[in-house]
Design an enzyme around this catalytic site. Structure first.
Site, PDB file in Angstrom:
ATOM      1  N   ASP A 129      -6.660  -6.622  -1.075  1.00 22.32           N
ATOM      2  CA  ASP A 129      -6.653  -5.257  -1.590  1.00 22.32           C
ATOM      3  C   ASP A 129      -7.301  -5.197  -2.977  1.00 22.32           C
ATOM      4  O   ASP A 129      -6.706  -5.661  -3.958  1.00 22.32           O
ATOM      5  CB  ASP A 129      -5.184  -4.804  -1.660  1.00 22.32           C
ATOM      6  CG  ASP A 129      -5.026  -3.390  -2.188  1.00 22.32           C
ATOM      7  OD1 ASP A 129      -6.033  -2.667  -2.277  1.00 22.32           O
ATOM      8  OD2 ASP A 129      -3.876  -3.015  -2.508  1.00 22.32           O
ATOM      9  N   ASP A 308     -11.851   0.568  -3.509  1.00 23.45           N
ATOM     10  CA  ASP A 308     -10.533   0.101  -3.082  1.00 23.45           C
ATOM     11  C   ASP A 308     -10.528  -0.272  -1.603  1.00 23.45           C
ATOM     12  O   ASP A 308     -10.439   0.593  -0.737  1.00 23.45           O
ATOM     13  CB  ASP A 308      -9.506   1.203  -3.374  1.00 23.45           C
ATOM     14  CG  ASP A 308      -8.101   0.814  -2.946  1.00 23.45           C
ATOM     15  OD1 ASP A 308      -7.902  -0.329  -2.488  1.00 23.45           O
ATOM     16  OD2 ASP A 308      -7.191   1.658  -3.059  1.00 23.45           O
TER      17      ASP A 308
END
Ligand SMILES: *[C@@H]1O[C@H](CO)[C@@H](O)[C@H](O)[C@H]1NC(C)=O
Ligand SMILES: *[C@@H]1O[C@H](CO)[C@@H](O)[C@H](O)[C@H]1NC(C)=O
Ligand SMILES: *[C@@H]1O[C@H](CO)[C@@H](O)[C@H](O)[C@H]1NC(C)=O
Ligand SMILES: *[C@@H]1O[C@H](CO)[C@@H](O)[C@H](O)[C@H]1NC(C)=O
Length: 421
Positions: A129, A308
């Protein structure tokens, strides 16, 4: 000259004599995406999308709270603020999602890959992530039912784990949390071994992670948004001489997705990587001066953009997203999912692009299309949402990343894009 200076010069020489930061002595982790918000028949999964929006909202809320704690509000982007949490458990759509997940055991919707923790190594499946900055996996001390199907870190079975006096905590909108002590351990990802890496073996696990195949999360952003506020894995790897370059590259696609640690993987892209400096102090892989274009029109400019990999969609300020969809034939707000828009599936746009003063990086029609909602209408992957991340700020997730090869460099503090091979 001190030893430290010599090492700094040496690592500089090593990284520059190796040429541009293309590939170091790093390695790759294959990534799998087991499920998206589009189901196998191409339909948009409302329940999953609603849950995802709430998760993204709460993840970034936690990041902002960590940023405030670590660096103070002066590190916030202009106009950023901590919004109230979004509740996961409310709403019919989430109930639908929960019942679906009972029949689907293999429904990890993120980009997950393996790493090992401890000596001997214990193997975990984690979501990589770029929009958060902590590494955590469940511990054998977790007695929550959602921990039972997971791989758990057993500190008694490892000779290299050392507890620290810190603790780790992320709170979610439904009152649940992920929390545990902070330990240092040997962590190996993509063959890159780091000793004394901070991570949390968690002993409480929010039910929102119960549905997922992944055991934990490997945050790849900056310490400013980390709950632990410790050196990231890749910087430790460089400091320990395990990689020449504290750079990583990501390819997200239906096949051959991977995370490359210690450089980028030139076999996955063509041409040069177009790098842009990370801006602001917000702890994200964030760049400025972004533009949103549709065909020949500039829709919005001076955008701050956060890249992201842990976010599925692309979220932008409502007025800019609305202006973008006005350039898409027959697009209209989608009443069943506030913030989302629908359009005729046959005219899913193939001309929406972001640029940062260089090339236009176009989102394919397939990646703009988040799924069918009727026989003729589809939902768009760009949604209007304010997550509190700041004025003119866009959160750019997988729907964009799937179109490009993305490089993230701690060495020169930049994010780059290249054309996929
Ligand atoms: C970052 O490093 C790469 C590789 O050395 C280089 O090509 C690029 O121009 C740099 N970008 C910035 C913003 O300094
Ligand atoms: C698990 O709990 C035991 C007993 O309280 C403790 O000694 C050990 O350090 C804990 N391990 C971890 C990884 O938290
Ligand atoms: C943890 O490892 C120890 C030592 O190998 C073993 O005795 C114990 O059963 C393990 N605990 C769990 C919960 O797996
Ligand atoms: C990107 O797209 C915009 C809008 O169509 C156009 O004006 C611009 O010249 C394009 N840039 C490049 C580098 O092709």
């Amino acid at each position: 000259m001190s030893i430290k200076d010599i090492l700094t010069v040496l690592s500089f020489v090593l990284s520059t004599t190796a040429g541009p930061v293309l590939h170091g002595n790093g390695g790759s982790v294959p990534l799998t995406q087991r499920r998206s918000c589009t189901n196998d028949d191409g339909w948009f999964d409302h329940g999953m999308a609603a849950e995802r929006v709430a998760r993204d909202h709460n993840k970034h809320r936690n990041n902002l709270m960590n940023l405030q704690k670590n660096c103070g509000r002066e590190a916030f982007n202009e106009g950023a603020n901590i919004l109230p949490p979004m509740d996961f458990t409310s709403g019919l759509q989430n109930k639908k999602r929960q019942s679906e997940s009972l029949v689907d055991e293999d429904n990890d919707e993120y980009w997950a890959g393996r790493l090992s923790i401890g000596n001997p190594g214990e193997s975990f499946l984690v979501n990589f992530d770029t929009g958060s900055a902590d590494l955590w996996v469940p511990s054998t001390n977790c007695t929550d039912s959602q921990c039972s199907p997971k791989q758990k870190y057993n500190s008694s079975a490892s000779s290299s784990g050392v507890p620290t006096s810190s603790s780790f905590l992320i709170k979610y909108g439904d009152g649940s949390s992920v929390s545990g002590p902070v330990w240092t351990e040997t962590v190996v990802a993509a063959g890159v071994k780091v000793t004394a890496q901070n991570f949390s073996p968690v002993n409480t696990l929010s039910p929102m992670f119960g549905n997922e195949a992944a055991d934990g999360i490997f945050g790849l952003a900056f310490p400013a948004i980390s709950s632990m506020h410790k050196t990231p894995f890749l910087l430790n790897a460089k400091n320990q001489g395990r990689v020449k370059s504290a750079t990583f590259g990501i390819k997200l696609a239906k096949t051959k997705s991977e995370l490359y640690l210690g450089g980028t993987n030139p076999s996955l892209y063509t041409g040069d990587i177009e790098y842009h400096s990370v801006t602001g102090k917000a702890g994200y892989w964030q760049t400025s001066g972004g533009n949103l274009v549709v065909s020949n029109s500039l829709i919005a400019s001076s955008l701050t953009t956060i890249i992201d990999s842990g976010t599925t969609f692309i979220y932008g300020p409502p007025d800019q997203v609305d202006a973008m969809y006005k350039s898409v034939p027959d697009a209209a707000p989608y009443a069943s999912m506030p913030g989302f828009y629908s359009f005729p599936c046959i005219s899913a746009p193939s001309n929406v692009a972001f640029n940062w003063g260089g090339k236009n990086w176009t989102i394919s029609a397939a990646n703009m299309n988040a799924g069918k909602v009727s026989l003729t209408q589809c939902v768009g992957a760009i949604a209007a949402k304010d997550l509190g991340l700041g004025k003119n700020t866009w959160l750019i997730g997988d729907s964009f990343m799937k179109n490009v090869y993305t490089a993230f460099s701690f060495d020169n503090n930049s994010v780059g894009f290249a054309t996929l091979k």
